[in-house]
Motif scaffolding. Structure first.
Motif, PDB file in Angstrom:
ATOM      1  N   TYR A 261       0.832  -1.210   0.000  1.00 50.46           N
ATOM      2  CA  TYR A 261       0.000   0.000   0.000  1.00 50.46           C
ATOM      3  C   TYR A 261       0.864   1.256   0.000  1.00 50.46           C
ATOM      4  CZ  TYR A 261      -4.064  -2.926   0.918  1.00 50.46           C
ATOM      5  OH  TYR A 261      -5.049  -3.856   0.809  1.00 50.46           O
ATOM      6  N   VAL A 262       1.961   1.230   0.733  1.00 48.79           N
ATOM      7  CA  VAL A 262       2.874   2.369   0.732  1.00 48.79           C
ATOM      8  C   VAL A 262       3.446   2.577  -0.669  1.00 48.79           C
ATOM      9  CG1 VAL A 262       5.038   3.286   1.651  1.00 48.79           C
ATOM     10  CG2 VAL A 262       3.458   2.082   3.158  1.00 48.79           C
ATOM     11  N   SER A 263       3.856   1.499  -1.316  1.00 47.01           N
ATOM     12  CA  SER A 263       4.475   1.612  -2.640  1.00 47.01           C
ATOM     13  C   SER A 263       3.507   2.164  -3.677  1.00 47.01           C
ATOM     14  CB  SER A 263       4.996   0.240  -3.099  1.00 47.01           C
ATOM     15  OG  SER A 263       3.936  -0.642  -3.413  1.00 47.01           O
ATOM     16  N   MET A 264       2.198   1.916  -3.488  1.00 49.33           N
ATOM     17  CA  MET A 264       1.225   2.407  -4.454  1.00 49.33           C
ATOM     18  C   MET A 264       1.201   3.925  -4.517  1.00 49.33           C
ATOM     19  SD  MET A 264      -2.083  -0.105  -4.172  1.00 49.33           S
ATOM     20  CE  MET A 264      -2.536   0.530  -2.576  1.00 49.33           C
ATOM     21  N   ALA A 265       1.616   4.570  -3.442  1.00 52.29           N
ATOM     22  CA  ALA A 265       1.587   6.032  -3.398  1.00 52.29           C
ATOM     23  C   ALA A 265       2.857   6.657  -3.961  1.00 52.29           C
ATOM     24  CB  ALA A 265       1.380   6.502  -1.963  1.00 52.29           C
ATOM     25  N   ALA A 266       3.820   5.845  -4.387  1.00 49.68           N
ATOM     26  CA  ALA A 266       5.127   6.374  -4.785  1.00 49.68           C
ATOM     27  C   ALA A 266       5.031   7.338  -5.953  1.00 49.68           C
ATOM     28  CB  ALA A 266       6.066   5.219  -5.149  1.00 49.68           C
ATOM     29  N   GLY A 267       4.177   7.054  -6.932  1.00 49.50           N
ATOM     30  CA  GLY A 267       4.082   7.885  -8.120  1.00 49.50           C
ATOM     31  C   GLY A 267       3.445   9.233  -7.883  1.00 49.50           C
ATOM     32  N   GLU A 268       2.816   9.424  -6.716  1.00 58.49           N
ATOM     33  CA  GLU A 268       2.142  10.683  -6.429  1.00 58.49           C
ATOM     34  C   GLU A 268       2.629  11.307  -5.124  1.00 58.49           C
ATOM     35  OE1 GLU A 268      -2.211  10.395  -7.335  1.00 58.49           O
ATOM     36  OE2 GLU A 268      -1.676   8.361  -7.929  1.00 58.49           O
ATOM     37  N   ALA A 269       3.834  10.887  -4.687  1.00 59.17           N
ATOM     38  CA  ALA A 269       4.396  11.390  -3.431  1.00 59.17           C
ATOM     39  C   ALA A 269       5.260  12.611  -3.664  1.00 59.17           C
ATOM     40  CB  ALA A 269       5.219  10.292  -2.764  1.00 59.17           C
ATOM     41  N   GLU A 270       5.132  13.583  -2.784  1.00 56.81           N
ATOM     42  CA  GLU A 270       6.039  14.722  -2.811  1.00 56.81           C
ATOM     43  C   GLU A 270       7.423  14.276  -2.339  1.00 56.81           C
ATOM     44  OE1 GLU A 270       4.617  17.912  -0.444  1.00 56.81           O
ATOM     45  OE2 GLU A 270       2.937  18.403  -1.776  1.00 56.81           O
ATOM     46  N   ALA A 271       8.469  14.799  -3.010  1.00 58.51           N
ATOM     47  CA  ALA A 271       9.856  14.501  -2.625  1.00 58.51           C
ATOM     48  C   ALA A 271      10.026  13.021  -2.298  1.00 58.51           C
ATOM     49  CB  ALA A 271      10.271  15.363  -1.446  1.00 58.51           C
ATOM     50  N   PRO A 272       9.773  12.117  -3.239  1.00 58.88           N
ATOM     51  CA  PRO A 272       9.711  10.688  -2.926  1.00 58.88           C
ATOM     52  C   PRO A 272      11.003  10.102  -2.377  1.00 58.88           C
ATOM     53  CG  PRO A 272       9.793  11.042  -5.304  1.00 58.88           C
ATOM     54  CD  PRO A 272       9.561  12.387  -4.674  1.00 58.88           C
ATOM     55  N   ARG A 273      12.160  10.598  -2.849  1.00 55.80           N
ATOM     56  CA  ARG A 273      13.426  10.026  -2.380  1.00 55.80           C
ATOM     57  C   ARG A 273      13.636  10.305  -0.890  1.00 55.80           C
ATOM     58  NH1 ARG A 273      16.202  10.348  -7.381  1.00 55.80           N
ATOM     59  NH2 ARG A 273      15.253   8.722  -8.679  1.00 55.80           N
ATOM     60  N   ARG A 274      13.059  11.385  -0.393  1.00 55.91           N
ATOM     61  CA  ARG A 274      13.174  11.735   1.014  1.00 55.91           C
ATOM     62  C   ARG A 274      12.031  11.142   1.839  1.00 55.91           C
ATOM     63  NH1 ARG A 274      13.081  16.798   0.427  1.00 55.91           N
ATOM     64  NH2 ARG A 274      10.979  17.312   1.128  1.00 55.91           N
ATOM     65  N   VAL A 275      10.853  11.102   1.257  1.00 58.23           N
ATOM     66  CA  VAL A 275       9.657  10.698   1.995  1.00 58.23           C
ATOM     67  C   VAL A 275       9.491   9.181   2.064  1.00 58.23           C
ATOM     68  CG1 VAL A 275       7.130  10.695   1.889  1.00 58.23           C
ATOM     69  CG2 VAL A 275       8.395  12.829   1.597  1.00 58.23           C
ATOM     70  N   MET A 276       9.733   8.485   0.952  1.00 61.84           N
ATOM     71  CA  MET A 276       9.395   7.064   0.884  1.00 61.84           C
ATOM     72  C   MET A 276      10.153   6.194   1.891  1.00 61.84           C
ATOM     73  SD  MET A 276       6.907   7.086  -1.123  1.00 61.84           S
ATOM     74  CE  MET A 276       6.625   5.322  -1.106  1.00 61.84           C
ATOM     75  N   PRO A 277      11.486   6.367   2.096  1.00 60.84           N
ATOM     76  CA  PRO A 277      12.153   5.529   3.107  1.00 60.84           C
ATOM     77  C   PRO A 277      11.539   5.689   4.490  1.00 60.84           C
ATOM     78  CG  PRO A 277      13.787   6.622   1.730  1.00 60.84           C
ATOM     79  CD  PRO A 277      12.458   7.240   1.397  1.00 60.84           C
ATOM     80  N   LYS A 278      11.212   6.924   4.867  1.00 63.04           N
ATOM     81  CA  LYS A 278      10.578   7.172   6.166  1.00 63.04           C
ATOM     82  C   LYS A 278       9.212   6.500   6.227  1.00 63.04           C
ATOM     83  CE  LYS A 278      12.822  11.691   6.704  1.00 63.04           C
ATOM     84  NZ  LYS A 278      12.586  13.166   6.830  1.00 63.04           N
ATOM     85  N   ALA A 279       8.468   6.593   5.130  1.00 62.67           N
ATOM     86  CA  ALA A 279       7.129   6.012   5.106  1.00 62.67           C
ATOM     87  C   ALA A 279       7.187   4.496   5.249  1.00 62.67           C
ATOM     88  CB  ALA A 279       6.413   6.397   3.813  1.00 62.67           C
ATOM     89  N   PHE A 280       8.084   3.846   4.493  1.00 64.16           N
ATOM     90  CA  PHE A 280       8.219   2.391   4.582  1.00 64.16           C
ATOM     91  C   PHE A 280       8.576   1.965   6.004  1.00 64.16           C
ATOM     92  CE2 PHE A 280       8.692   2.254  -0.128  1.00 64.16           C
ATOM     93  CZ  PHE A 280       7.839   1.187  -0.371  1.00 64.16           C
ATOM     94  N   ASN A 281       9.576   2.611   6.592  1.00 69.02           N
ATOM     95  CA  ASN A 281      10.036   2.207   7.919  1.00 69.02           C
ATOM     96  C   ASN A 281       8.980   2.458   8.988  1.00 69.02           C
ATOM     97  OD1 ASN A 281      12.539   1.358   6.989  1.00 69.02           O
ATOM     98  ND2 ASN A 281      13.481   3.371   7.257  1.00 69.02           N
ATOM     99  N   SER A 282       8.376   3.634   8.978  1.00 69.31           N
ATOM    100  CA  SER A 282       7.416   3.964  10.029  1.00 69.31           C
ATOM    101  C   SER A 282       6.164   3.105   9.932  1.00 69.31           C
ATOM    102  CB  SER A 282       7.046   5.446   9.960  1.00 69.31           C
ATOM    103  OG  SER A 282       6.430   5.760   8.727  1.00 69.31           O
ATOM    104  N   VAL A 283       5.685   2.857   8.706  1.00 72.95           N
ATOM    105  CA  VAL A 283       4.488   2.037   8.544  1.00 72.95           C
ATOM    106  C   VAL A 283       4.745   0.619   9.013  1.00 72.95           C
ATOM    107  CG1 VAL A 283       2.960   0.955   6.852  1.00 72.95           C
ATOM    108  CG2 VAL A 283       3.412   3.399   6.725  1.00 72.95           C
ATOM    109  N   PHE A 284       5.920   0.064   8.673  1.00 75.05           N
ATOM    110  CA  PHE A 284       6.215  -1.310   9.092  1.00 75.05           C
ATOM    111  C   PHE A 284       6.240  -1.424  10.612  1.00 75.05           C
ATOM    112  CE2 PHE A 284       9.532  -4.208  10.632  1.00 75.05           C
ATOM    113  CZ  PHE A 284       8.899  -5.416  10.348  1.00 75.05           C
ATOM    114  N   TYR A 285       6.950  -0.522  11.274  1.00 74.93           N
ATOM    115  CA  TYR A 285       7.075  -0.626  12.727  1.00 74.93           C
ATOM    116  C   TYR A 285       5.743  -0.369  13.431  1.00 74.93           C
ATOM    117  CZ  TYR A 285      12.105  -0.878  12.056  1.00 74.93           C
ATOM    118  OH  TYR A 285      13.354  -1.279  11.676  1.00 74.93           O
ATOM    119  N   ARG A 286       4.960   0.557  12.914  1.00 72.47           N
ATOM    120  CA  ARG A 286       3.656   0.824  13.540  1.00 72.47           C
ATOM    121  C   ARG A 286       2.707  -0.348  13.338  1.00 72.47           C
ATOM    122  NH1 ARG A 286       2.716   7.188  11.791  1.00 72.47           N
ATOM    123  NH2 ARG A 286       4.546   8.005  12.863  1.00 72.47           N
TER     124      ARG A 286
END
Length: 541
Positions: A261-286
């Motif tokens: 689900y996180v990866s599905m948002a990659a094409g419409e994410a602001e600043a993806p190189r900065r945002v996506m690693p944080k999103a993947f890690n935080s979503v997994f741990y939560r």
């Protein structure tokens, strides 16, 4: 999600710099594709508007739903609290492996519908077709699952509303929201997902407060319901306890998700190189916290052999409450809280079904843009809604009417079997795609240290995830092969996608004469990455 490659060129102002013929030709020259990318450029109108908070809540909200609050009670009765907790904890390690595979690829190449298109580019276009169809089936099948669950939970208050009326009402709401109000989808799902998070946290808090005596009965019950911790299922003795654990592991493989689900948002994410690693890690741990602690709490608040729980599951009678938490609250004579929880569960179910309509229709839209389903499905309304894709998705949702002639609990189990197989196959494809990606990098001399995000324990995580998810895809419906348990609908729902995917792969490969990608010939979306680099340079200025 599910769109073709042009959307990565759109900046925050919505300008599409790849609409120039020269750049479109660059794409044509770089990619050996079946698709007319010029058509794709004209039809795809996505913008990079999703912030980190949106992506994290979409990942969490798309995963937390009926299974965590209601359906988990079925597994509790089969395996007991110990097996449930161990199974959910173990399966989180497989989700971690999938998370590592996706985060490394998606952070470097943050495009729409990434794992579908990665399978196309890194393995074989035929596998990309299979991945797209499989993910569409997975999302589409979850819609009737949530609708059936909605009708079960709403009957907690009354049995007077006909099932047909409930199904029609929910389908109408989904149609209205996805056809006329889609521009509000991102923000509305953010707040609805926030409600799910608060509900999950609230139920965990309820468990730990009541177990130490914070309840009207002043009963300090602690871990009383963990005695015994392991239940027997189908057989007796050690084999029965193992089968109980296996039933819980099958439930965990259906319940726990997130990275996709996180990866599905990659094409419409602001600043993806900065945002996506944080999103993947935080979503997994939560999510790991919610699911592991949630599985622990369910076994604490109610015994696995509780008569009300067994009756609610076998008869799908919500008068006693379908949720183990609601049953526990009634046992403790808490008069109002069960109604509040039931209402929040109801909203969570509705929200999950609505998000599945959106995701499934956009997956189908992406396949249409790439020429892998009939082109007419790419037609959009003036408001930018892929109307035919939404209608096809809602048509599949009519499977919810199976509840009219069958027990709701049986219908829920059918959909659990179907989507579990599809989800596991999807994860297996992701893991295999990563292994091909990893090998291509090595063969072409590209150091993983140069990537924006380098995940740990690779390629071990790829092999671990592939072995676990592929094996569980076949194990999911094993009970139909036991003496006296044969059931045609259960068999079909459990193994239908496993039989269909190889046929789809071979058919696409033969018809379109696709070639298996050699590691030295793999391309890494050069044009898209170049545009993302330019986009991120602009927003950092």
């Amino acid at each position: 999600m599910g769109r073709a490659s042009a959307e990565i060129s759109q900046d925050l102002g919505g300008k599409n710099e790849l609409e120039k013929p020269g750049d479109a030709q660059v794409l044509e020259d770089i990619f050996s594709s079946q698709v007319n990318l010029g058509d794709t450029l004209r039809y795809d109108q996505t913008h990079r508007k999703l912030k980190n908070r949106h992506i994290q809540l979409i990942g969490i909200g798309g995963t937390i739903g009926t299974a965590l609050f209601v359906q988990i009670g079925v597994s509790l009765t089969k395996g007991g609290p110990g097996s449930l907790f161990l199974a959910f904890t173990l399966w989180c390690t497989f989700i971690m492996a999938i998370n590592n595979c996706l985060s490394e690829m998606v952070t470097w190449i943050p495009i729409s519908s990434p794992f579908v298109r990665f399978a196309d580019r890194f393995v074989d276009p035929a596998l990309g077709f299979c991945a797209g169809i499989n993910f569409f089936v997975f999302e589409a099948a979850l819609i009737p699952y949530e609708i059936v669950a909605f009708s079960v939970v709403i009957r907690f208050w009354t049995d007077e509303i006909p099932v047909v009326a409930i199904i029609c009402f929910v389908l109408l709401c989904y149609a209205l929201l996805n056809i006329f109000a889609v521009r509000y989808y991102g923000e509305s799902e953010f707040w609805l997902a926030m409600g799910k998070v608060l509900l999950a946290i609230g139920l965990i808090a309820f468990t730990f407060v009541t177990m130490v005596g914070g309840n009207p009965l002043k009963d300090v019950y602690g871990f009383r319901n963990w005695n015994p911790p392991f239940a027997e299922f189908l057989k007796t003795g050690s084999l029965g306890r193992f089968l109980g654990f296996l039933a819980c592991l099958i439930q965990a493989s259906f319940t726990i998700a997130g990275p996709d689900y996180v990866s599905m948002a990659a094409g419409e994410a602001e600043a993806p190189r900065r945002v996506m690693p944080k999103a993947f890690n935080s979503v997994f741990y939560r999510l790991t916290t919610f699911f592991v602690i949630g599985s622990l709490c369910v076994g604490i608040v109610v015994p696995y052999s509780d008569p009300d729980l067994l009756n609610a599951i076998s008869n799908a009678h919500p008068g006693a409450g379908s949720s183990p938490y609601v049953i526990a609250m009634r046992h403790m004579h808490i008069p109002i809280l069960p109604h509040i929880v039931n209402a929040l569960v109801l909203s969570a179910i509705f929200s999950a079904g609505n998000s599945y309509v959106f995701c499934a229709s956009r997956t189908l839209f992406g396949l249409a843009l790439e020429g892998k389903v009939p082109r007419f499905l790419s037609h959009c309304t003036k408001g930018g809604v892929p109307i035919y894709c939404v209608l096809v998705t809602l048509a599949i949702s009519l499977l919810a009417f199976l509840q009219v002639s069958n027990n709701a609990a049986i219908v829920l189990q059918w959909f659990v079997n179907l989507v579990t197989a599809s989800q596991l196959l999807n994860y297996a494809i992701i893991a295999f795609t990563y292994l091909r990606f990893h090998k291509a990098l090595k063969v072409q001399g590209i150091s993983r240290d140069t990537l924006p995000h380098k995940s740990f324990w690779q390629p071990f995580c790829g092999y671990y995830a592939l072995a676990g998810t592929f094996t569980m895809a076949f194990v999911g419906g094993y009970t139909v092969f036991l003496p006296g348990h044969w059931d045609v609908p259960t068999f079909l729902f459990s193994y239908l996608m496993i039989g269909i995917l190889p046929v789809l792969f071979l058919a696409w490969k033969v018809i379109h004469k696709t070639e298996w990608r050699r590691p030295e010939d793999v391309t890494f979306f050069e044009a898209e990455r170049m545009e993302i680099d330019r986009y991120e340079e602009r927003i950092e200025q």
